[in-house]
Enzyme design. Structure first.
Site, mmCIF file in Angstrom:
data_model
loop_
_atom_site.group_PDB
_atom_site.id
_atom_site.type_symbol
_atom_site.label_atom_id
_atom_site.label_comp_id
_atom_site.label_asym_id
_atom_site.label_seq_id
_atom_site.Cartn_x
_atom_site.Cartn_y
_atom_site.Cartn_z
ATOM 1 N N ASP A 15 -2.061 9.033 -2.366
ATOM 2 C CA ASP A 15 -2.171 8.378 -1.053
ATOM 3 C C ASP A 15 -3.021 8.421 0.069
ATOM 4 O O ASP A 15 -3.120 9.620 1.321
ATOM 5 C CB ASP A 15 -0.360 8.574 -0.042
ATOM 6 C CG ASP A 15 1.102 9.390 -0.647
ATOM 7 O OD1 ASP A 15 0.829 7.900 -1.825
ATOM 8 O OD2 ASP A 15 1.579 9.940 -0.290
ATOM 9 N N GLU A 221 6.087 -0.142 1.090
ATOM 10 C CA GLU A 221 5.705 1.449 1.515
ATOM 11 C C GLU A 221 4.441 1.072 1.578
ATOM 12 O O GLU A 221 3.403 0.279 0.980
ATOM 13 C CB GLU A 221 5.857 2.793 1.360
ATOM 14 C CG GLU A 221 5.888 2.523 -0.340
ATOM 15 C CD GLU A 221 5.992 4.013 -1.204
ATOM 16 O OE1 GLU A 221 7.287 4.620 -0.587
ATOM 17 O OE2 GLU A 221 6.157 4.194 -2.627
HETATM 18 O O1 FUB Z 1 3.919 10.565 -1.777
HETATM 19 C C1 FUB Z 1 4.317 10.186 -1.082
HETATM 20 C C2 FUB Z 1 5.430 9.157 -0.911
HETATM 21 O O2 FUB Z 1 4.686 8.544 -2.364
HETATM 22 C C3 FUB Z 1 4.152 7.699 -0.031
HETATM 23 O O3 FUB Z 1 4.741 8.542 1.581
HETATM 24 C C4 FUB Z 1 4.376 6.537 -0.205
HETATM 25 O O4 FUB Z 1 3.903 5.700 -0.109
HETATM 26 C C5 FUB Z 1 4.327 7.098 -1.837
HETATM 27 O O5 FUB Z 1 2.958 6.703 -2.105
#
Ligand code: FUB
Length: 308
Positions: A15, A221
């Site tokens: 991320d 996301e």
């Molecule tokens: O790293 C945890 C979660 O996985 C992140 O918040 C999302 O975007 C995905 O990458």
């Protein structure tokens, strides 16, 4: 165009949020580790407990320097677990980390921590941002100095629990033919501690109108915002269709017109990236699970130059 290459072989990080301070690229990643939690659609396997800051000057051939731990779970009074994606912005000589974590009721919120230097350490505020929910904050500073936070993520990221910024009694995803759940954007207050306004939907449309929940290019996301030549580019992950897409708008709130895919599916379930300009070139920072041989909660950072 060169292939993406790994930039931090020493440890599992994911991320990435990359920014240029003092002539260097600083990366604020999530810090993956083997917590022994099994994989599920709620993302319980992403059980992170601290954040590091990395820095790098040579994006063509170099690897990152670990600047060390900048914030630990036990130093965030309101957070119980799962330090997921974060981002940093500089304002008036201070550095603000916006991160997400679950509180003691297992509800995700966004929090703020403050430092005097990009390398931290950061000190967390005692409570989350009032009215914040869900995950994956991205802080974007516009040319006039206004700072916006983009956030949200469905499934384990809990965005389906909210409509119009209000928690639902019956959390649910949209029907397949209904408009997708959008990311949210809010201007931050002058002191960077709160939203300055009610979060607004980040609407993405194509020739047929607003992207539908069943569209493989709809928002899931990993919001990221960047600006080039006066245009605003909203970059995001499509989650279960494993793509990284982008959309273009005329202002920070949108609406945004869907433009295309930036990344095809990588090794591993999640796709999460940022796009940052450094020394006149544009770079895509992301992660995959190549080094861990596909273990979805052990991700590794990569970079490649792109045309934006
Ligand atoms: O790293 C945890 C979660 O996985 C992140 O918040 C999302 O975007 C995905 O990458």
């Amino acid at each position: 165009m060169k292939e993406a290459r790994y930039i931090f072989p020493e440890d599992y990080m994911a991320d990435p949020s990359a920014h240029v301070y003092n002539g260097k690229v600083y990366i604020y990643p999530s810090h993956d580790w083997d917590s022994g939690t099994s994989d599920n659609d709620n993302g319980d396997q992403y059980n992170m407990k601290d954040y590091h800051c990395l820095s790098i000057e040579d994006l063509e051939n170099g690897t990152c320097k670990d600047e060390g731990v900048i914030l630990r779970l036990e130093d965030v009074p309101w957070a119980k677990k799962q330090l997921w994606d974060s981002d940093v912005v500089e304002k008036d000589g201070k550095y603000y980390l916006c991160f997400c974590a679950k509180d003691y009721n297992e509800v995700f919120h966004l929090g703020i921590a403050i430092a005097d230097r990009p390398e931290g350490p950061f000190k967390a505020e005692p409570a989350p941002i009032i009215g914040s929910y869900s995950i994956d904050p991205c802080l974007f500073k516009d040319d006039d100095g206004s700072i916006y936070v983009y956030f949200g993520g469905i499934w384990g990221g809990q965005l389906q629990r909210y409509r119009d910024n209000i928690a639902l009694e019956d959390p649910h995803l949209p029907n397949f033919d209904d408009p997708a759940l959008p990311a949210r954007v809010a201007k931050m207050s002058d002191d960077m501690l709160q939203f300055a306004e009610e979060p607004k939907p980040v609407v993405i449309y194509n020739e047929e109108g607003e992207l539908k929940h069943c569209n493989p290019h709809r928002f899931f996301e990993a919001s990221w915002m960047t600006k080039k030549d006066g245009k605003y580019y909203f970059i995001y992950s499509t989650g279960d269709s494993h793509l990284l897409c982008y959309a273009e708008g005329d202002n920070p709130y949108g609406p945004f017109k869907y433009k295309g895919e930036l990344l095809q599916p990588v090794i591993g379930w999640t796709t999460h990236a940022c796009v940052t300009e450094y020394k006149g070139k544009w770079y895509l920072f992301h992660h995959d699970c190549g080094p861990s041989k596909g273990v979805s909660a052990l991700r590794s950072l990569k970079v490649k130059e792109i045309e934006l």
